[in-house]
Design a protein around this motif. Structure first.
Motif: not given
Length: 415
Positions: A239-242, A245-248
Motif C-alpha cells: 500500500a502507498p502508506a507502507e 514507511w519503508l522508504q523512511s
C-alpha cells in the motif's frame, strides 16, 4: 555526426529508410535489431542517453531464444542468472491460506524458465549489436514530431536536430507517454491500483539456488529474483502508506525488515543503493496500430511488475513486427501497408489482453477480503501443486504463449 555500423550520418539532413523505430529502450532496441536482421534499411531514433538505474528484467525462455537468434545473448549471458525454480508462498496470514506451490523448469523440458539480468547490461548488449549492423542507423537524439498525413506511402519523423527520417513504417517504442501514439490520435484505457511497487537489489549470505520466490501478502507480492552471485532483485508491492514507511527506514532497519519479509531464506541481507518507486497501474492503447504505425512495449501496454510480463510482452511485439516486415519484403509488398499493420493488431491483441487480465486477476485476488475469492484462489493453487498436467500446461503457457509465438521466440532467424 552519429556512427551507424561502419558509416556516419549527418542528423541535420533528411534520411530515408524502410522502417524507423522511435525509442531506445530494451523494446525499441530489440525491434530495431530484429527488423534490421531482415535486411530492411532501418533507423533507430534512440533519444538522448539517460541515466541507467538498477532495475532488472526476468527474460522468459522465449525472449532469451530471440536474443540468441539475433546474436545478442552471448554478450550478456554471463551477467544473467537462470530461473530454474519458482515458488509461490502464501504470506497473507488469512484464515484460508493457499498451499505453497513450486514449479521446476525441468518439468517442461527446460533448463530454466528464463534469466534475470540488469537492464543496463541488456541495453548495453543490444546497443553493441545495433552498432555492428550496417543497415541499421542509430541516432542518439529525440523525435520532435511524427507525421502520418500527406504522402500516402511514407511517414515522417522530425528530429530535434532539424533533420527528419522518412520511412514506410514507424515503430513507436517511445514509452508509456508515447509521442508516436499521441501523434496518431490513439487513446488509452486503464485503471490504477491502491498499491506502490518498490524495486531494489539485495546482497545476501545464503545461496539463492536459482530459485525465484514470490511471497503473497495481503497488500501484494514480495518477489525475490536471482542475480549472479549472492544477489537478488526485489519487487515489493505494498500500500502507498507502507511504501512511504519503508522508504523512511534507516539502512539497518530496512535490512532487518526485508530479511523478515524474506522469512530469512536468504540469510543476512543488505539492500544495495538505488531504489525505484512507482504506483501500480494498467494502461492499454485502444489500438496497437494506425496508418503506417505500430506500437510496441509500453507505448502499447503497461502492466504491473507481476509475473514477468512487461518487457516479455514488448519482446513479442518486436519479434512480431519484424516477422511481418520480413514477410512483406519477401513477398514484394509494402512493409508499412494496411495488411501489415492490421496483421500486427490482430496478432498482438489477444496476447496482451489475456496477459493483462491474468495479472489483474492474480493481483485483485490478493487484495480481496472476500472469503469466497480467497477460497477460489487457494483451490487454484492447490490444484496447480497437485495436478501435474495442469501445472505443466500453465508453466508452458507462462513461458511461451501457444497462440503468440513469433519465429524469433522459437530461436529462428528472420533473414
Amino acid at each position: 555526426m552519429m556512427a551507424t555500423g561502419t558509416a556516419t550520418v549527418d542528423t541535420a539532413t533528411d534520411t530515408t529508410a524502410e522502417v524507423v523505430v522511435v525509442g531506445g529502450g530494451p523494446a525499441g532496441l530489440t525491434a530495431a535489431v530484429a527488423i534490421a536482421s531482415t535486411g530492411a534499411a532501418t533507423v533507430l531514433v534512440a533519444g538522448r542517453p539517460a541515466p541507467r538505474d538498477n532495475r532488472t528484467t526476468a527474460l522468459l525462455a522465449g525472449s532469451v531464444d530471440a536474443l540468441r537468434a539475433l546474436g545478442v545473448w552471448e554478450s550478456c549471458r554471463e551477467r544473467a542468472a537462470p530461473l530454474r525454480s519458482l515458488r509461490i508462498v502464501d504470506d497473507t496470514g488469512r484464515l484460508w491460506r493457499a498451499p505453497e506451490v513450486r514449479f521446476e523448469a525441468t518439468e517442461i523440458g527446460l533448463d530454466a524458465f528464463g534469466w534475470n539480468i540488469a537492464n543496463r547490461d541488456l541495453v548495453a548488449a543490444l546497443e553493441a549489436r545495433a552498432a555492428g549492423m550496417p543497415n541499421l542507423t542509430v541516432l542518439a537524439e529525440d523525435a520532435a514530431g511524427v507525421a502520418f498525413a500527406g504522402e500516402s506511402e511514407r511517414a515522417t519523423v522530425t528530429l530535434t536536430s532539424g533533420g527528419s527520417v522518412t520511412a514506410r513504417l514507424v515503430v513507436g517504442a517511445d514509452g508509456r507517454r508515447s509521442p508516436c501514439r499521441e501523434a496518431a490520435g490513439i487513446a488509452t484505457r486503464g485503471w490504477t491500483y491502491p498499491q506502490t511497487a518498490l524495486t531494489f537489489n539485495l546482497s545476501h549470505s545464503r545461496e539463492h539456488k536459482d530459485t525465484s520466490t514470490e511471497f503473497h501478502s495481503a497488500q501484494g507480492p514480495f518477489t525475490v529474483v536471482p542475480l549472479p552471485g549472492r544477489r537478488v532483485s526485489v519487487v515489493c508491492v505494498v500500500a502507498p502508506a507502507e511504501a512511504a514507511w519503508l522508504q523512511s527506514l534507516t539502512p539497518d532497519a530496512l535490512n532487518a525488515e526485508v530479511e523478515r519479509r524474506c522469512h530469512a531464506i536468504l540469510g543476512r541481507v543488505t539492500v544495495e543503493p538505488g531504489r525505484g518507486v512507482f504506483p501500480l497501474a494498467v494502461e492499454t492503447a485502444r489500438s496497437f496500430s494506425a496508418e503506417r504505425l505500430v506500437l510496441v512495449g509500453e507505448a502499447a501496454h503497461v502492466v504491473p511488475p507481476i509475473g514477468a510480463q512487461g518487457l516479455n510482452l514488448g519482446f513479442r511485439d518486436a519479434a512480431t513486427v519484424a516477422e511481418l516486415v520480413a514477410d512483406a519484403i519477401r513477398a514484394g509488398d509494402d512493409p508499412g501497408g494496411p495488411a501489415v499493420t492490421a496483421a500486427y493488431e490482430r496478432r498482438r491483441r489477444a496476447d496482451v489482453t489475456t496477459r493483462t487480465l491474468a495479472v489483474d486477476l492474480l493481483n485483485r485476488s490478493l487484495l480481496s477480503d472476500l472469503l469466497p475469492v480467497q477460497g477460489v484462489r487457494g483451490l487454484g493453487l492447490w490444484l496447480l501443486g497437485r495436478v501435474g498436467p495442469l501445472r505443466r500446461a500453465v508453466m508452458r503457457e507462462g513461458v511461451v504463449p501457444a497462440f503468440a509465438e513469433p519465429k524469433l521466440l522459437r530461436g529462428e532467424p528472420l533473414a
